[in-house]
Scaffold this active site. Structure first.
Site, PDB file in Angstrom:
ATOM      1  N   GLN A  69      -4.050  -1.031   9.735  1.00  0.00           N
ATOM      2  CA  GLN A  69      -4.101  -2.400   9.217  1.00  0.00           C
ATOM      3  C   GLN A  69      -4.651  -3.352  10.280  1.00  0.00           C
ATOM      4  OE1 GLN A  69      -3.496  -3.207   6.071  1.00  0.00           O
ATOM      5  NE2 GLN A  69      -3.708  -5.409   6.304  1.00  0.00           N
ATOM      6  N   ASP A 101     -10.802   3.251   4.580  1.00  0.00           N
ATOM      7  CA  ASP A 101     -11.223   1.844   4.660  1.00  0.00           C
ATOM      8  C   ASP A 101     -12.747   1.731   4.720  1.00  0.00           C
ATOM      9  OD1 ASP A 101      -9.530  -0.312   4.531  1.00  0.00           O
ATOM     10  OD2 ASP A 101      -8.834  -0.123   6.598  1.00  0.00           O
ATOM     11  N   LYS A 143       0.838  -1.206   0.000  1.00  0.00           N
ATOM     12  CA  LYS A 143       0.000   0.000   0.000  1.00  0.00           C
ATOM     13  C   LYS A 143       0.874   1.257   0.000  1.00  0.00           C
ATOM     14  CE  LYS A 143      -3.769  -2.418   2.322  1.00  0.00           C
ATOM     15  NZ  LYS A 143      -4.499  -2.730   3.560  1.00  0.00           N
TER      16      LYS A 143
END
Ligand code: GUN
Length: 301
Positions: A97, A120, A53
């Site tokens: 994460q 997200d 990412k």
């Protein structure tokens, strides 16, 4: 002949659009898109994902910041970091994460990310917007948004009259995926570990989306002839046929046999996976554009 959906190619074309959009924002508004990614602990898979990412964010011309914290990080210290990033004008997207180490409570951390920086799509504000059919002002979770783009490229914008079955009901994937399909007028069933007669439920699907994390669970006899099959699972398994100690990546779908009955199918790797990262970049550049009042709709799920 089955159509193997090339997620890698579609993701690359999306990334090109992100690069153009981020360059334009910088040239016209002096704003450099910023993404902060936080990883806590030493889970190797998480580190692989986070590095990919961060690398892609740099490739898109973003200000890419990675915070790597030790396993023993406290709830308070992690919360303080998110607070600092919320207040940082140079950062337009924040991603923590998952999973976090066991002693940390991910719920309050995720909910403390400002909705406008929640790339997200996990904040209740963004999840709620999606659940109420607002696809314009929120941010949609990257993997379902990416899977939806593949479905749209296969079936068009309107899924009226089509039965969709999603296996999996997580907040990160199953639930938002079901909302996206419903929003496109599909008739949606969400199946999960407590569903009875799962193969039979799946056989009713024109669009079958599997996200359970069980290698090659979906077999050919679960799939309606002519269906579109989207495989979201990715598991590394032993592959002694490739030599001693060798491994390979497989999805939730038994690819070879399901390819015989389905009309279109995503491979693993190279299907949904690359779309997740591309959508994260898209969400971040969308969030950055919104800070200067420039709506950017081209990537919308
Ligand atoms: N872990 C596995 N997939 C994801 C994702 O899409 N977002 C976050 N934050 N963590 C993950």
């Amino acid at each position: 002949m089955v159509q193997v959906i090339d997620g890698k190619r579609i993701a690359a074309s999306l990334i090109n659009k992100v690069k153009t959009a981020s360059a334009e924002l910088q040239a016209q508004n002096g704003v450099r898109t910023g993404l902060a990614v936080i990883v806590v602990g030493d889970d190797p898979a998480s580190h692989t994902y986070v590095s990919a990412k961060s690398r892609m964010a740099k490739e898109c011309g973003f200000n890419s910041v990675q915070h790597t914290l030790p396993t023993e990080t406290s709830q308070h210290d992690l919360a303080t970091l998110v607070k600092m990033l919320n207040a940082d004008e140079k950062i337009h997207g924040i991603l923590v994460q998952l999973p976090l180490p066991k002693h940390l409570n991910s719920g309050p951390i995720i909910q403390s990310i400002l909705p406008e920086k929640d790339v997200d799509g996990l904040n209740v504000v963004n999840a709620g917007k999606l659940a109420t059919g607002d696809l314009e002002t929120g941010l949609v979770s990257c993997t379902p948004a990416g899977a939806m783009l593949l479905i749209r490229l296969t079936h068009g914008e309107d899924l009226s009259g089509l039965n969709a079955v999603v296996i999996g009901r997580s907040n990160l994937f199953g639930r938002p995926m079901a909302q996206l399909l419903l929003n496109a007028n599909a008739t949606v069933t969400v199946a999960h570990s407590r569903t009875k007669n799962l193969p039979e439920v799946c056989r009713g699907a024109d669009i079958l989306v599997a996200a359970v994390g069980r290698p090659e669970m979906v077999r050919a006899y679960w799939v309606k002839r002519g269906a579109t099959v989207i495989d979201v699972g990715i598991t590394r398994i032993d592959a002694p046929e490739r030599g001693e100690g060798k491994t390979r990546l497989v999805g939730d779908v038994a690819f070879a046999e399901v390819s015989e009955v389905s009309e279109s199918i995503t491979p693993v790797p190279g299907g949904v996976g690359p779309m997740t990262i591309a959508m994260l970049m898209a969400n971040t550049v969308i969030a950055a554009h919104r800070t200067v009042g420039r709506p950017l709709k081209i990537f919308q799920a």
